[in-house]
Enzyme design. Structure first.
Site, PDB file in Angstrom:
ATOM      1  N   LYS A  42      25.777 -17.820  40.162  1.00  0.00           N
ATOM      2  CA  LYS A  42      25.629 -19.439  41.306  1.00  0.00           C
ATOM      3  C   LYS A  42      24.847 -19.729  39.944  1.00  0.00           C
ATOM      4  CE  LYS A  42      21.976 -18.851  43.250  1.00  0.00           C
ATOM      5  NZ  LYS A  42      20.714 -19.539  42.600  1.00  0.00           N
ATOM      6  N   TYR A  69      10.456 -21.754  52.075  1.00  0.00           N
ATOM      7  CA  TYR A  69      10.693 -21.361  53.684  1.00  0.00           C
ATOM      8  C   TYR A  69      12.309 -21.337  53.448  1.00  0.00           C
ATOM      9  CZ  TYR A  69      11.693 -21.888  59.193  1.00  0.00           C
ATOM     10  OH  TYR A  69      11.851 -21.468  60.131  1.00  0.00           O
ATOM     11  N   HIS A  81      27.283 -19.455  32.289  1.00  0.00           N
ATOM     12  CA  HIS A  81      27.319 -18.848  32.832  1.00  0.00           C
ATOM     13  C   HIS A  81      29.539 -19.058  32.125  1.00  0.00           C
ATOM     14  CE1 HIS A  81      24.969 -19.211  35.857  1.00  0.00           C
ATOM     15  NE2 HIS A  81      24.237 -17.987  35.641  1.00  0.00           N
TER      16      HIS A  81
END
Length: 335
Positions: A97, A236, A79
């Site tokens: 991110k 979840y 990145h």
């Protein structure tokens, strides 16, 4: 109306399946080129997505004078290096991110970006721009839950593939870097401030050497954010924002569907309101907001200092996982 001409570094799945299609629906975005280290892959992606140009190297894309801005969905360890190269090539950058592997690396990027004030550079926390999170923050700001007390977050998926880059520590893998960065970011977004200290439990997988279950308490001074993130648990996600007189529950906080309404539950005085937000693609919104900032020469929706601050919290959580103690976060974390 003018559009920003975007180039994409790599054929990463997040780009080809989520971000690029979203940006292609934007009013201010034109995805004009895509690059891979394998020209055949770049051409295949370009053909599938209707992108005009394909490059067999990242350098070739950065050298294209017809590209205004770069979207960087490369692996975490790439990145900062490639975002810096893009800046030095005169391109605006939207970088996935987490922005880097360490806070120092993120600070290095910020220092380079500050030398090029005409360019816009932003970390791609797309969830913040979705109407459901704008609504949640407005409710909190307007006193809709009384005084904020705590945020509770769960975010998990199951991935036991040793070849997956998210399970490789040298490339910035692990639960905290991949998805734990979200509950950290959202708590700072909702509380509109920086935490003082953290306490964490970090479980390191014997095979992968990455954290597969991380839980943390983030202390903002009188209010807290607690979360668990995991790469080896049932998939979840859910967020609860609790106040003295009410609460907000965000049903699908991070992977908001682009083709159906999102739902918030707002409870006050034992009455629960189900709030249905308009259908929206958070990647389209993110791309348009970033492009509009470029076109208008205005600040980005989220400053790069925010990315540095988020990395400071991530590092403190890792330190606490090792020390078993509360770890403080530098007051100048956003400098």
């Amino acid at each position: 109306m003018s559009k920003v001409r975007w180039g994409v570094l790599s054929t990463a799945k997040i780009g080809t399946k989520k971000v690029i299609p979203g940006m292609q629906n934007g009013a201010y975005c034109e995805v004009s080129a895509i690059a891979s280290r394998n020209l055949a892959k770049a051409r295949a992606a370009a053909s599938e997505l209707g992108i005009a140009k394909a490059y067999g190297s990242y350098e070739a894309l950065l050298e294209d004078p017809e590209i205004d801005a770069i979207y960087n969905p490369l692996p975490n360890h790439m990145h900062v290096p490639w975002t810096i190269k893009a800046i030095e090539a005169g391109k605006h950058v939207l970088c996935e991110k987490p922005v880097g592997l360490t806070a120092d690396e993120a600070q290095k990027l910020l220092d380079v970006a500050r030398k090029h004030p005409q360019l816009r550079v932003m970390e791609a926390f797309m969830y913040r721009h979705h109407p459901q999170w704008q609504k949640a923050r407005d409710i909190v700001r307007d006193g809709g839950i009384g005084r904020p007390v705590s945020i509770q977050t769960w975010f998990s998926y199951f991935n036991d593939d040793a070849d997956d880059i998210r399970n490789q520590p040298e490339y910035g893998g692990g639960a905290l870097m991949d998805i734990g960065c979200y509950p950290i970011s959202l708590s700072r977004f909702i509380f509109e401030g920086e935490p003082r200290r953290v306490m964490a439990s970090v479980t390191i997988d014997e095979q992968f050497k990455t954290d597969t279950v991380t839980s943390a308490i983030i202390d903002f001074g009188g209010i807290t954010s607690t979360f668990t993130c995991s790469t080896k648990s049932a998939p979840y996600q859910r967020v609860h924002i609790i106040g003295t007189t009410g609460r907000i529950e965000v049903k699908i906080p991070f992977n908001a569907p682009p083709d159906e309404p999102c739902i918030l539950y707002h409870e006050t005085n034992e009455e629960i309101q189900e709030l249905r937000l308009p259908i929206a693609d958070q990647y389209t919104i993110q791309g348009d907001l970033m492009s509009k900032a470029i076109l208008d020469e205005s600040p980005t929706p989220t400053p790069l200092t925010d990315a540095v601050a988020n990395m400071r919290v991530i590092e403190a959580i890792f330190r606490s996982g090792k020390s078993g103690k509360w770890e403080t976060i530098a007051k100048d974390s956003a400098e």
